[in-house]
Design an enzyme around this catalytic site. Structure first.
Site, short mmCIF file in Angstrom:
data_model
loop_
_atom_site.label_atom_id
_atom_site.label_comp_id
_atom_site.label_asym_id
_atom_site.label_seq_id
_atom_site.Cartn_x
_atom_site.Cartn_y
_atom_site.Cartn_z
N LYS A 1 -132.92 -5.67 17.15
CA LYS A 1 -131.57 -6.24 17.12
C LYS A 1 -130.56 -5.20 16.64
O LYS A 1 -130.83 -4.47 15.68
CB LYS A 1 -131.53 -7.44 16.18
CG LYS A 1 -130.14 -8.02 15.95
CD LYS A 1 -130.09 -8.92 14.74
CE LYS A 1 -128.66 -9.26 14.35
NZ LYS A 1 -128.58 -9.94 13.04
N GLU A 10 -125.81 -3.08 4.78
CA GLU A 10 -125.62 -3.58 6.13
C GLU A 10 -124.95 -4.95 6.13
O GLU A 10 -125.17 -5.76 7.03
CB GLU A 10 -126.93 -3.58 6.91
CG GLU A 10 -127.48 -2.17 7.09
CD GLU A 10 -128.49 -2.02 8.20
OE1 GLU A 10 -128.57 -2.90 9.07
OE2 GLU A 10 -129.21 -0.99 8.21
N HIS A 32 -127.24 -2.75 11.65
CA HIS A 32 -125.89 -3.30 11.61
C HIS A 32 -124.91 -2.21 11.19
O HIS A 32 -125.18 -1.48 10.24
CB HIS A 32 -125.79 -4.46 10.62
CG HIS A 32 -126.78 -5.55 10.87
ND1 HIS A 32 -128.11 -5.43 10.51
CD2 HIS A 32 -126.65 -6.76 11.46
CE1 HIS A 32 -128.75 -6.54 10.87
NE2 HIS A 32 -127.89 -7.35 11.44
#
Length: 256
Positions: A171, A86, A144
């Protein structure tokens, strides 16, 4: 809209988004120099990207350095080992050892938030979650994608997955290839902020995504990242420039 709260206090006074600056120094002196560089206008949160740290395999040194950063900064600390898959740096630790490092940081209360990736082994996530909760530390679960931007519905499912795994904060960061990808990220962030019980942070990377770092709070993003001395991801804006932009947006919002 849900701000991030640490020990009962809203980060950044409750304004969205709170501003975080990453630290990517290779040693303690470099990290403290990064802290000093933003001391005049400190962010709301600092993120230590420990995967850049040369002595990451020395648990005692990591814990000591985290404590030094917090003391010098005077703001909360987010502790992050980003994996290579990531966008992180290679580290000389097996995943089980990474978990043990997180547990040591939690036991010593050396951070305020710890970041673990949603794609990690569920048992590893649970181990860090339990250690964080035992010490009153918040767990941020992240996703991510440096290759592109999944559809908004898939991003929303990632946010939901983070909450289901026990995150205190969720997130997502993606790489847009076209302007509509930025809209997909903002749409998923807004829907997640309205649906979920936890704060969420959503941002698009690179030049196309820079706007999301500035206006994300309008779509429910509780956190944005800015550059202190060095960026940790493409598209991060300089701290002072981001602060100015947020001030303009917030001043306009007072008329609504």
């Amino acid at each position: 809209m849900k701000p991030i709260a640490l020990r009962g206090q809203p980060l950044g006074g409750g304004a969205l988004p709170a501003v975080c600056v990453p630290l990517v120094g290779r040693d303690g002196d470099a990290l403290l120099a990064e802290v000093a560089a933003v001391a005049g206008e400190p962010p709301d949160l600092l993120e230590w990207r420990v995967d850049f740290f040369g002595a990451i395999a020395d648990t005692a040194q990591v814990v000591e350095t985290a404590a030094r950063i917090r003391q010098a900064a005077g703001v909360p600390l987010l502790f992050t080992r980003r994996s290579q898959r990531e966008g992180g740096q290679p580290v000389a630790l097996a995943e089980r050892q990474v978990v043990e490092l997180y547990q040591a940081v939690c036991r010593q209360g050396a951070a305020d938030i710890v970041d673990v990736e949603v794609a990690a082994d569920p048992a590893h996530i649970a181990a860090v979650r339990d250690a964080a909760r035992a010490s009153g530390i918040a767990l941020l679960l992240s996703f991510h994608d440096f290759a592109g931007t999944p559809p908004a519905q898939q991003l929303l499912e990632r946010f939901r997955q983070a909450q289901g795994l026990g995150a205190d904060i969720a997130k997502i960061a993606v790489m847009p290839r076209q302007r509509s990808d930025v809209l997909a990220l903002l749409q998923a962030t807004l829907q997640a902020s309205e649906e979920l019980r936890i704060p969420v942070a959503g941002m698009a990377m690179g030049a196309l995504g820079a706007v999301s770092r500035l206006c994300g709070g309008e779509f429910g993003s509780a956190l944005t990242f800015a550059v202190g001395q060095q960026a940790s991801a493409p598209g991060q804006l300089p701290l002072q420039a981001l602060r100015r932009g947020l001030s303009v947006l917030r001043a306009g919002g007072q008329d609504r």
